[in-house]
Design a protein around this motif. Sequence first.
Motif, PDB file in Angstrom:
ATOM      1  N   VAL A  82       0.744  -0.807  -0.149  1.00  0.00           N
ATOM      2  CA  VAL A  82      -0.595   0.356   0.120  1.00  0.00           C
ATOM      3  C   VAL A  82       0.949   1.081   0.365  1.00  0.00           C
ATOM      4  O   VAL A  82       0.834   2.414  -0.539  1.00  0.00           O
ATOM      5  CB  VAL A  82      -0.888   0.350   0.792  1.00  0.00           C
ATOM      6  CG1 VAL A  82      -1.539   1.379   1.655  1.00  0.00           C
ATOM      7  CG2 VAL A  82      -2.315  -0.845   1.416  1.00  0.00           C
ATOM      8  N   LEU A  83       2.230   0.990   0.886  1.00  0.00           N
ATOM      9  CA  LEU A  83       2.979   2.352   0.640  1.00  0.00           C
ATOM     10  C   LEU A  83       3.526   2.223  -0.201  1.00  0.00           C
ATOM     11  O   LEU A  83       3.322   3.713  -1.149  1.00  0.00           O
ATOM     12  CB  LEU A  83       3.431   2.353   2.010  1.00  0.00           C
ATOM     13  CG  LEU A  83       4.525   3.015   2.236  1.00  0.00           C
ATOM     14  CD1 LEU A  83       4.501   4.542   2.409  1.00  0.00           C
ATOM     15  CD2 LEU A  83       6.071   2.950   3.536  1.00  0.00           C
ATOM     16  N   CYS A  84       4.214   1.862  -0.972  1.00  0.00           N
ATOM     17  CA  CYS A  84       4.768   1.490  -1.797  1.00  0.00           C
ATOM     18  C   CYS A  84       3.695   2.303  -3.620  1.00  0.00           C
ATOM     19  O   CYS A  84       4.424   3.035  -4.205  1.00  0.00           O
ATOM     20  CB  CYS A  84       5.897   0.643  -2.757  1.00  0.00           C
ATOM     21  SG  CYS A  84       7.152   0.510  -3.985  1.00  0.00           S
ATOM     22  N   CYS A  85       2.711   1.801  -3.567  1.00  0.00           N
ATOM     23  CA  CYS A  85       2.297   1.904  -4.638  1.00  0.00           C
ATOM     24  C   CYS A  85       1.327   3.523  -4.503  1.00  0.00           C
ATOM     25  O   CYS A  85       1.338   3.374  -5.854  1.00  0.00           O
ATOM     26  CB  CYS A  85       1.270   0.147  -5.307  1.00  0.00           C
ATOM     27  SG  CYS A  85       1.757  -1.442  -5.100  1.00  0.00           S
ATOM     28  N   SER A  86       0.735   3.205  -3.702  1.00  0.00           N
ATOM     29  CA  SER A  86       0.443   4.609  -3.661  1.00  0.00           C
ATOM     30  C   SER A  86       1.112   6.210  -4.246  1.00  0.00           C
ATOM     31  O   SER A  86       0.770   6.502  -4.432  1.00  0.00           O
ATOM     32  CB  SER A  86      -0.204   4.825  -1.948  1.00  0.00           C
ATOM     33  OG  SER A  86       0.881   4.611  -1.295  1.00  0.00           O
TER      34      SER A  86
END
Length: 297
Positions: A105-109
Amino acid sequence: MTLTTSFPKPARSRHTLRLALTRGRVALVPLYVPLCIAAFFFLLPFLWMLAGAFKEPSEVTAYPPSFWPDRVDTSNFSTAAAGVSLWRYFGNSVLVAVISTVGTVLCCSLAGFAFARLRSRGRGPLFAVLLSTMMLPPFITLIPSYSIYQRLGWLDTYLPLTVPSFLGVGGAFYIFLLRQFFLGIPKDLFEAAHLDGASRLRQYVQIALPLSRPALLTVALFQFVASWNDFFGPLIFLTDSSKFTLPVGIRFFQSLYAADYGTLMAASCVSVAPVLVLFLVAQRFFVQGIATTGGKG
């Protein structure tokens, strides 16, 4: 002269509205009937597994088979917990799935926000290259990944199962999904924040993330289920049986010549329960996140 005033008849209006709603529901019957039949066949294996988990060992393999148990027996769950380290595997799966979900969630967002709001040369071709990675089966990169993790000394640890998620490995679909959602947020919000002196990172934290909660929950749900059900990753990268996750641990209920179907179904119920509960809780956000993600360019 007599003044007459005509008023609408509320009873008749309510009757007309009720009749229209009834006709609309009747018109949907031809659609709902095949959908209910298809849903039944999709649920049938799950119901069979659930019924088998509460059967006695002799009743599981009885012929002819019976769908519902004659007597509810919970011994399969206690046998499954005592036979192997079921709850340890359960905890290992929770640990790996949660860390992997947070990283994804952190990286892809961040990547999705960059593709949606940052203007730079080569952004289009780079995004096309990113999407092209979705055509690569994960088994093609299995041997190179194993060699890299072996040189890094990561084998028999949870690092190969969690660290790649913080680097966006295998997250092309999630980046695409979040990019499309970020493109749907009005540009005026970001322009106003920019005029107020907000940096791109502050716009991402205070504007993009709060407004994209349904899409973020959708990505989290997808990644959690994928990590929770991952079988080949833990099987290949882990050698210590105490570190196995639940999908690999359930494999111990099957031998080369036989299988303990009662305990196998009980362990499978334990494995399915968290995913089922998570989907039921986040179903509203999941549907909203998919429905509001359009084909914006």
